[in-house]
Design an enzyme around this catalytic site. Structure first.
Site, short mmCIF file in Angstrom:
data_model
loop_
_atom_site.label_atom_id
_atom_site.label_comp_id
_atom_site.label_asym_id
_atom_site.label_seq_id
_atom_site.Cartn_x
_atom_site.Cartn_y
_atom_site.Cartn_z
CE LYS A 130 -2.37 -0.83 3.79
NZ LYS A 130 -1.73 -2.10 4.20
NE ARG A 136 -4.30 -0.89 10.32
CZ ARG A 136 -3.26 -0.36 9.68
NH1 ARG A 136 -3.32 0.84 9.20
NH2 ARG A 136 -2.16 -1.06 9.53
NE ARG A 162 7.47 -3.19 5.85
CZ ARG A 162 6.20 -2.78 5.98
NH1 ARG A 162 5.51 -2.42 4.92
NH2 ARG A 162 5.63 -2.78 7.16
NE ARG A 179 6.53 -0.45 9.81
CZ ARG A 179 5.35 -0.31 9.22
NH1 ARG A 179 5.26 0.25 8.02
NH2 ARG A 179 4.24 -0.73 9.80
NE ARG A 181 2.05 -4.59 11.30
CZ ARG A 181 3.10 -4.48 10.47
NH1 ARG A 181 4.22 -5.14 10.73
NH2 ARG A 181 3.03 -3.72 9.42
P1 AMP Z 1 0.81 0.80 9.01
O1 AMP Z 1 2.02 1.62 8.73
O2 AMP Z 1 -0.39 1.23 8.21
O3 AMP Z 1 1.08 -0.68 8.89
O4 AMP Z 1 0.40 1.07 10.54
C1 AMP Z 1 1.29 0.77 11.60
C2 AMP Z 1 0.52 0.68 12.91
O5 AMP Z 1 -0.09 1.95 13.19
C3 AMP Z 1 -0.62 -0.32 12.94
O6 AMP Z 1 -0.21 -1.64 13.22
C4 AMP Z 1 -1.49 0.25 14.06
O7 AMP Z 1 -0.93 -0.01 15.33
C5 AMP Z 1 -1.35 1.76 13.81
N1 AMP Z 1 -2.41 2.25 12.87
C6 AMP Z 1 -2.22 2.79 11.64
N2 AMP Z 1 -3.39 3.14 11.09
C7 AMP Z 1 -4.35 2.82 11.99
C8 AMP Z 1 -5.77 2.91 12.00
N3 AMP Z 1 -6.46 3.40 10.96
N4 AMP Z 1 -6.43 2.47 13.11
C9 AMP Z 1 -5.76 1.99 14.17
N5 AMP Z 1 -4.43 1.84 14.22
C10 AMP Z 1 -3.72 2.25 13.14
#
Ligand code: AMP
Length: 214
Positions: free
Chosen positions: A13, A88, A127, A160, A171
């Site tokens: 994404k 989400r 990654r 990360r 996740r």
């Molecule tokens: P991402 O970079 O999109 O994989 O997001 C990393 C982490 O940020 C996720 O595992 C969640 O802990 C938090 N996060 C990001 N976006 C959201 C969202 N829309 N709702 C809740 N937690 C989020």
């Protein structure tokens, strides 16, 4: 053009969002990127966010929705935006509908990038990302030219904190239980488009552009 990019962690994404945002000149809004930035600030909120992210759990709706509402109020979203990592959950999607309908706006398309769980695990474990510019690498398919140094900006390339085996599993569980119901939600609204995320970056981008241009 108001778009959402949906898909499991590791589906690509972030990479695709950068391309789409550049090509169609709309801001890329990534809640994950915003949270990581706040986490780096060392503030109390930042520490809280880091805890959620490291455990692979979702940040509370109250925090997320406030952040998104503030971001969508900025002028640069007037001609469109691309949401990456939000919504989400169904309740976040409902809040988004409310925020947009208050401004007489709506989501035009939800681009869902699909990827099998085994592939997600494989991709996320290998990654690596640049802390300075966010460029993404993969230790198997696309390592940086020099060890741990970004090809583009010479920044430090790291793994990360949430890309470890235990957090990846959590996740994925969260995605399958809480986020995947959005596929039905947006299918019912007639705006879901599905693109197979297992192909090359170029092939996935081409698939996304075809939908966007329709
Ligand atoms: P991402 O970079 O999109 O994989 O997001 C990393 C982490 O940020 C996720 O595992 C969640 O802990 C938090 N996060 C990001 N976006 C959201 C969202 N829309 N709702 C809740 N937690 C989020």
């Amino acid at each position: 053009m108001n778009l959402i990019l949906l898909g499991p962690p590791g589906a690509g994404k972030g990479t695709q969002a950068k391309f789409v945002s550049e090509k169609y000149k709309i801001p890329h809004i990534s809640t994950g990127d915003m949270f990581r930035e706040t986490a780096q600030s060392g503030s109390e909120l930042g520490r809280k966010l880091q805890e959620f992210m490291t455990s692979g759990k979702l940040v509370t709706d109250e925090i997320v929705i406030g952040v998104v509402e503030t971001r969508l109020a900025k002028q640069d979203t007037a001609k469109g935006f691309l949401l990456d990592g939000f919504p989400r959950t169904v309740s976040q999607a409902q809040s988004l509908d409310r925020i947009l309908s208050d401004k007489n706006h709506k989501i035009d398309a939800v681009l869902s990038i699909t990827l099998a769980d085994e592939e997600v695990i494989k991709r996320l474990s290998s990654r690596r990302v640049c802390v300075a510019c966010g460029a993404s690498y993969n230790t198997i398919t696309q390592p940086p030219r020099a060890d741990n140094i970004c090809d583009k900006c010479k920044g430090k390339v790291i793994q990360r904190q949430d890309d470890n085996a235990q957090t990846i599993r959590q996740r994925l569980k969260v995605y399958n239980e809480q986020t995947s119901p959005l596929i039905e939600y947006y299918t019912k609204e007639g705006i879901l488009k599905v693109v197979d995320g297992s192909g090359s970056v170029e092939a996935v981008f081409k698939g996304l552009c075809e939908f966007i241009e329709k």
